[in-house]
Scaffold this active site. Structure first.
Site, PDB file in Angstrom:
ATOM      1  N   SER A 180      37.275  40.558  35.978  1.00 19.99           N
ATOM      2  CA  SER A 180      38.528  40.353  36.704  1.00 19.99           C
ATOM      3  C   SER A 180      39.637  39.940  35.753  1.00 19.99           C
ATOM      4  O   SER A 180      39.371  39.338  34.698  1.00 19.99           O
ATOM      5  CB  SER A 180      38.358  39.261  37.774  1.00 19.99           C
ATOM      6  OG  SER A 180      39.597  38.939  38.381  1.00 19.99           O
ATOM      7  N   TYR A 193      35.436  30.976  40.573  1.00 16.67           N
ATOM      8  CA  TYR A 193      35.382  32.434  40.494  1.00 16.67           C
ATOM      9  C   TYR A 193      35.913  32.918  39.145  1.00 16.67           C
ATOM     10  O   TYR A 193      35.296  33.747  38.475  1.00 16.67           O
ATOM     11  CB  TYR A 193      36.191  33.036  41.639  1.00 16.67           C
ATOM     12  CG  TYR A 193      36.339  34.534  41.610  1.00 16.67           C
ATOM     13  CD1 TYR A 193      35.352  35.359  42.153  1.00 16.67           C
ATOM     14  CD2 TYR A 193      37.467  35.137  41.060  1.00 16.67           C
ATOM     15  CE1 TYR A 193      35.492  36.739  42.146  1.00 16.67           C
ATOM     16  CE2 TYR A 193      37.612  36.511  41.042  1.00 16.67           C
ATOM     17  CZ  TYR A 193      36.621  37.311  41.593  1.00 16.67           C
ATOM     18  OH  TYR A 193      36.765  38.677  41.572  1.00 16.67           O
TER      19      TYR A 193
END
Length: 287
Positions: A180, A193
């Site tokens: 990400s 995350y």
């Protein structure tokens, strides 16, 4: 085909884990927009988190490129997974569904065995399953959530690669892991995350070095803000409103726009690409 405009996404929420059918506007997974060119003809691929979002787009585009796919999904995501299967079959492909929670070692071992049996072998692993939940302050992050996030996002890809390396070896095997832009530009409300995605970047580099001599390429795709059910299912409505508008391109991305990177990395076109992270971020940096 004209894709729905994602420049001004309205505020909205869903119950976790979310569903594609409730997204407004509807995302494009390549159902009609993707044209296959047989770049993955004869390949056998396992896609985790393949019920919706990026995983669904990967399953559809892989099928249109000639691959057979096995799709792993949470039991709670059965309806979306069945729809993914239908879309893969409409594209002329074959999809095998496996309902599984990948937080423990044995679940990953069983999925590896089941996928290989269903497909008759394996050429491509797409480790895409992920968990996130947002909080505004450090103290609000529950310990059990942090453990779940790391187990799903980091431990599962590690275990799956470990279990499937011998299968991928000798087949020109390819591993593609979803990281990400959060690994490079972390958001406070995605603290755990973002940390998992940074860990995955490191894991990809190490795995590429470890598995390269065995003929296995390992790469990652780092998406930016992509419009999937994960967003309204894990974020407050005010954070969903205008999602992706802060990118240089001024909008969120459609899942199919990310899937193109997975097709490239899994194909022979990327035969000398390993140990890299390919950003699909709308212009946000991944370095």
């Amino acid at each position: 085909m004209t894709r729905p405009d994602l420049t001004s996404i309205p505020g909205q929420t869903q119950e976790w884990p979310g569903t594609v059918g409730e997204l407004e506007p509807a995302p494009d997974h390549g159902e009609e927009s993707w044209t296959g060119r047989e770049r993955l003809s004869g390949r056998r691929a396992l896609v985790t988190g393949g019920d919706s979002g990026i995983g669904r787009a990967v399953a559809i585009t892989f099928a249109k490129e000639g691959a057979q796919v096995a799709v792993a999904h949470l039991p709670e995501e059965e309806a979306d997974a069945q729809r993914t299967k239908e879309l893969v079959e409409q594209a002329g492909g074959t999809a095998h569904l496996f309902a599984v929670d990948l937080r423990d070692l044995e679940a990953n071992r069983q999925l590896a065995r089941d996928a290989v049996q269903a497909l008759g072998g394996l050429d491509v692993l797409v480790a895409n399953a992920a968990y996130q939940m947002t909080h505004d302050t450090l103290e609000e992050f529950p310990p059990e959530q942090v453990e779940r996030t790391f187990a799903t996002n980091v431990f599962s890809p590690f275990w799956l690669v470990r279990e499937l390396a011998s299968e991928l070896e000798g087949n020109g095997g390819s591993v593609v892991i979803t990281t990400s832009v959060q690994a490079y530009s972390p958001s406070d409300h995605l603290l755990d995350y973002a940390a998992t995605k940074a860990a995955l970047n490191n894991l990809v580099v190490n795995l590429a070095a470890e598995l390269g001599p065995r003929g296995i390429r390992v790469n990652a795709v780092a998406p930016g803000p992509i419009w999937t059910p994960l967003i309204p299912a894990t974020m407050a409505a005010d954070k969903v409103e205008g999602f992706g508008s802060d990118t240089p391109l001024g909008r969120a991305g459609h899942p199919v726009e990310v899937a193109a990177a997975y097709v490239f990395l899994a194909s022979d076109e990327a035969s000398y690409v390993s140990g890299t992270v390919l950003g699909v971020t709308g212009g946000k940096p991944v370095f």
